[in-house]
Design a protein around this motif. Structure first.
Motif, mmCIF file in Angstrom:
data_model
loop_
_atom_site.group_PDB
_atom_site.id
_atom_site.type_symbol
_atom_site.label_atom_id
_atom_site.label_comp_id
_atom_site.label_asym_id
_atom_site.label_seq_id
_atom_site.Cartn_x
_atom_site.Cartn_y
_atom_site.Cartn_z
ATOM 1 N N GLN A 89 24.459 72.142 0.659
ATOM 2 C CA GLN A 89 24.513 71.234 1.738
ATOM 3 C C GLN A 89 23.440 70.069 1.648
ATOM 4 N N ARG A 90 22.571 70.205 0.861
ATOM 5 C CA ARG A 90 21.653 69.114 0.537
ATOM 6 C C ARG A 90 22.422 68.336 -0.674
ATOM 7 N N GLY A 91 22.941 69.125 -1.614
ATOM 8 C CA GLY A 91 23.606 68.535 -2.769
ATOM 9 C C GLY A 91 24.697 67.618 -2.265
ATOM 10 N N LEU A 92 25.597 67.884 -1.324
ATOM 11 C CA LEU A 92 26.750 67.131 -0.464
ATOM 12 C C LEU A 92 26.278 65.872 -0.072
ATOM 13 N N ALA A 93 25.106 66.096 0.625
ATOM 14 C CA ALA A 93 24.342 65.023 1.391
ATOM 15 C C ALA A 93 23.866 63.921 0.258
ATOM 16 N N GLU A 94 23.295 64.202 -0.668
ATOM 17 C CA GLU A 94 22.816 63.462 -1.790
ATOM 18 C C GLU A 94 24.164 62.617 -2.369
ATOM 19 N N PHE A 95 25.098 63.431 -2.725
ATOM 20 C CA PHE A 95 26.210 62.973 -3.350
ATOM 21 C C PHE A 95 26.877 61.897 -2.450
ATOM 22 N N GLU A 96 26.927 61.950 -1.310
ATOM 23 C CA GLU A 96 27.522 60.945 -0.272
ATOM 24 C C GLU A 96 26.499 59.799 -0.223
ATOM 25 N N SER A 97 25.222 59.882 -0.328
ATOM 26 C CA SER A 97 24.178 58.738 -0.347
ATOM 27 C C SER A 97 24.494 57.766 -1.656
ATOM 28 N N ARG A 98 24.760 58.703 -2.714
ATOM 29 C CA ARG A 98 24.762 57.862 -4.025
ATOM 30 C C ARG A 98 26.278 57.072 -4.230
ATOM 31 N N LEU A 99 27.138 57.567 -3.246
ATOM 32 C CA LEU A 99 28.398 56.771 -3.336
ATOM 33 C C LEU A 99 28.219 55.478 -2.592
ATOM 34 N N LYS A 100 27.051 55.393 -1.685
ATOM 35 C CA LYS A 100 27.083 53.993 -0.965
ATOM 36 C C LYS A 100 26.282 53.026 -1.928
ATOM 37 N N VAL A 101 25.409 53.425 -2.928
ATOM 38 C CA VAL A 101 24.460 52.525 -3.641
ATOM 39 C C VAL A 101 25.541 51.498 -4.463
ATOM 40 N N GLU A 106 38.050 55.493 -7.807
ATOM 41 C CA GLU A 106 38.628 55.982 -6.416
ATOM 42 C C GLU A 106 38.385 55.359 -5.173
ATOM 43 N N PRO A 107 39.507 54.374 -4.882
ATOM 44 C CA PRO A 107 39.417 53.553 -3.673
ATOM 45 C C PRO A 107 39.458 53.918 -2.698
ATOM 46 N N SER A 108 39.877 55.350 -2.412
ATOM 47 C CA SER A 108 39.949 55.813 -1.090
ATOM 48 C C SER A 108 38.599 56.235 -0.551
ATOM 49 N N ILE A 109 37.471 56.175 -1.443
ATOM 50 C CA ILE A 109 35.818 56.487 -1.124
ATOM 51 C C ILE A 109 35.135 55.351 -1.438
ATOM 52 N N GLY A 110 35.669 54.349 -1.978
ATOM 53 C CA GLY A 110 35.081 52.888 -2.122
ATOM 54 C C GLY A 110 34.538 52.771 -3.467
ATOM 55 N N ILE A 111 34.947 53.736 -4.364
ATOM 56 C CA ILE A 111 34.860 53.425 -6.104
ATOM 57 C C ILE A 111 35.727 52.736 -6.547
ATOM 58 N N THR A 112 35.505 51.576 -6.800
ATOM 59 C CA THR A 112 36.759 50.510 -7.120
ATOM 60 C C THR A 112 36.594 50.489 -8.532
ATOM 61 N N SER A 113 35.995 50.796 -9.522
ATOM 62 C CA SER A 113 35.737 50.792 -10.892
ATOM 63 C C SER A 113 35.078 52.015 -11.347
ATOM 64 N N PRO A 114 35.468 52.529 -12.620
ATOM 65 C CA PRO A 114 34.794 53.435 -13.100
ATOM 66 C C PRO A 114 33.450 53.688 -13.051
ATOM 67 N N ARG A 115 32.871 54.753 -12.612
ATOM 68 C CA ARG A 115 31.516 54.971 -12.548
ATOM 69 C C ARG A 115 30.930 56.379 -12.729
ATOM 70 N N VAL A 116 30.473 56.701 -13.863
ATOM 71 C CA VAL A 116 30.206 58.056 -14.345
ATOM 72 C C VAL A 116 28.604 57.602 -14.545
ATOM 73 N N ASN A 117 27.757 58.283 -13.425
ATOM 74 C CA ASN A 117 26.247 57.940 -13.525
ATOM 75 C C ASN A 117 25.629 59.306 -13.419
ATOM 76 N N TRP A 118 24.610 59.762 -14.576
ATOM 77 C CA TRP A 118 23.939 60.879 -14.273
ATOM 78 C C TRP A 118 22.552 60.715 -13.846
ATOM 79 N N TYR A 119 22.242 61.551 -12.876
ATOM 80 C CA TYR A 119 20.850 61.507 -11.932
ATOM 81 C C TYR A 119 19.870 62.728 -12.570
ATOM 82 N N PRO A 120 18.670 62.618 -12.662
ATOM 83 C CA PRO A 120 17.987 61.512 -13.005
ATOM 84 C C PRO A 120 18.389 60.985 -14.395
ATOM 85 N N MET A 121 18.662 61.803 -15.416
ATOM 86 C CA MET A 121 19.283 61.319 -16.834
ATOM 87 C C MET A 121 20.274 62.587 -17.025
ATOM 88 N N GLN A 122 21.115 62.395 -18.168
ATOM 89 C CA GLN A 122 21.934 63.436 -18.699
ATOM 90 C C GLN A 122 21.266 64.519 -19.360
#
Length: 510
Positions: free
Chosen positions: A498-510, A360-376
């Protein structure tokens, strides 16, 4: 007060064709917006090496086979004679090359082709950057646009194939050509997704072909662009060979009107024709569309033009139902999965996922990235709910982009296959903290194609009959588009999301 129909007979049926990378759907609607026939066919794509390409011989077969099946269904109901008109929706930013006979020169490159980024970067550098692209067309040049296909063709297509190409056509105009025999025209909507149309003048912009290195190829590319036609000018009736194949009687020749890209079709099929109205389409891709009289003031939203006049602002995420399918597995029992997901609280007791099976290049994801937190999680309900929440967060980011680009949002509608889920819609409404108006029809693009075809037919007949009062796309929406219900945010979920969205955004930047 909407303008009533004056020329189109009350028993008229309108076909909406929806050609996508996932399949083909063809529905016949009556003038109350009810689907009286529905045809579904698969689409097989060529995907070796990261490409996403559609064989145009398959597209021709889909056009003819879906017409045969629709005609047979209407004939069984005794309603074939009522089928007067057809509209077409097809995937945005997909385009192929054909020769003088309408035969394939190369497959259509699709919107989700993962090989285009390097060609886009090369062409953008040659052109002079996004600033130059916006100067020429009024909007950005995104990776998926047909202009990127031309740059790729310069590297991968033989000179002979460049020379024998007569038309470079988007997905919808190709389908219309296989139905009518006419390949020389394109609508504003379809042309806008090429990256070559000036969104301010609705004319091709030759200078943007400077993205190509060879002057000879720039000229050949220019000659391969079809002429632009008005939405109310029919492309033509079904071709005799298509009508004969479908066993239509001599007095049944539905008119085909200019095509829409699926995002434009989903927008109007979602009832969004006025500024500030947003249509969310939850299909294979997850899309946030809005209508505006202006181009975006800032940001990187895709900007296209609608056949009926305004601009289309779009944020399209590749990771919609395609992502959910990886969680749900083959032939899922969605009612059971949703029931299991509903037993979980918001945020799934801490389980979350980044849903990027595709970049999803529009949000800075330049390659596939499926990550579970903390685990699946082991529970399928938790995986499904976390998947719903991830898509809702993507939509929320898209809504925010629209607002930051200058949109004042007055209404959000939702359609598409995932929108059938009550839980998905409740989660999305709560993440957005906005009510959602859900359509009766989950087939927004097919309905949108029918809406514009109805507007075209009524206008076409009024001109013939000397009636000067206009009939607009908004009038056709009032006739055909019906809403199922309004989904309100769950007040007890809003703070968690609101918390979930903030956490989602922070993980996009890692």
């Amino acid at each position: 007060m909407s303008e009533p129909l004056r020329c189109v007979a009350s028993d008229t049926l309108i076909a909406g064709y929806d050609f996508s990378t996932g399949g083909v759907k063809t529905l016949a609607f009556d003038l109350s917006g009810n689907a009286v026939a529905e045809i579904r066919l698969p689409t097989d794509l060529w995907t070796d090496g990261g490409v996403s390409e559609l064989n145009l011989m398959q597209l021709e077969g889909q056009a003819r086979a879906s017409t045969r099946l629709l005609a047979a269904s209407l004939a069984k109901q005794g309603r074939l004679k009522d089928w007067l008109v057809a509209g077409i929706s097809a995937t945005h930013h997909s385009a192929g090359r054909i020769d003088s006979a309408g035969n394939q020169v190369r497959r259509a490159i699709c919107w989700n082709d993962q090989t285009l980024a390097k060609y886009h970067s090369e062409g953008l550098k040659r052109l002079g950057g996004q600033g130059r692209a916006k100067e020429l067309t009024g909007g950005p040049w995104a990776v998926r646009y047909s202009l990127s296909h031309f740059v790729k063709d310069e590297h991968t297509l033989s000179e002979e194939d460049w020379k024998r190409t007569v038309w470079m056509l988007p997905h919808g105009p190709l389908a219309a050509g296989y139905l009518t025999g006419r390949f020389d025209c394109v609508s504003v909507s379809s042309a806008a997704s090429t990256g070559i149309l000036d969104l301010r003048t609705n004319q091709w912009r030759k200078e943007i072909l400077d993205a190509l290195g060879k002057a000879e190829y720039r000229e050949l590319a220019w000659k391969s662009l079809p002429k632009l036609i008005d939405m109310n000018e029919p492309i033509g009736p079904l071709a005799e060979r298509v009508a004969g194949d479908a066993k239509l009687s001599v007095n049944v020749r539905p008119l085909v009107f200019p095509t829409l890209d699926d995002q434009a079709a989903g927008l109007i099929g979602g009832g969004a024709v006025d500024a500030g109205q947003v249509a969310v389409i939850l299909g294979n891709s997850a899309v946030v569309n809005s209508s505006s009289s202006d181009l975006p003031r800032r940001g990187t939203l895709d900007a296209m033009k609608l056949n009926w006049g305004p601009n289309l602002w779009m944020r399209c995420y590749s990771n919609g139902a395609q992502f959910l399918d990886t969680i749900a597995g083959n032939k899922p029992d969605w009612p059971a999965l949703e029931a299991a997901a509903r037993t979980l609280p918001p945020l799934c007791n801490g389980a979350a996922i980044l849903p990027f099976v595709l970049a999803e290049p529009s949000i800075g994801i330049t390659s596939p990235r499926v990550n579970w937190y903390p685990m699946q999680p082991t529970e399928i309900g938790a995986r499904i709910r976390a998947g719903f929440e991830a898509i809702a967060y993507l939509i929320a980011l898209g809504i925010r982009e629209h607002e930051e680009a200058g949109q004042t949002i007055s209404r959000v509608t939702v359609s598409g296959g995932i929108a059938r889920s009550d839980l998905m819609c409740e989660i999305l409404a709560s993440v957005l903290n906005r009510p959602l108006d859900r359509l009766v029809s989950s087939e927004g693009p097919a309905l949108g194609a029918a809406v514009v075809a109805l507007a075209g037919l009524e206008t076409h007949l009024r001109i013939k009959n000397g009636i000067e009062t206009p009939y607009t796309a908004a009038d056709a929406v009032a006739t055909l588009v019906k809403f199922r219900d309004r989904v309100a945010p769950r007040t007890d979920w809003i703070e968690s999301y609101q918390r979930g969205l903030a956490e989602f955004e922070s993980r996009l930047k890692v």
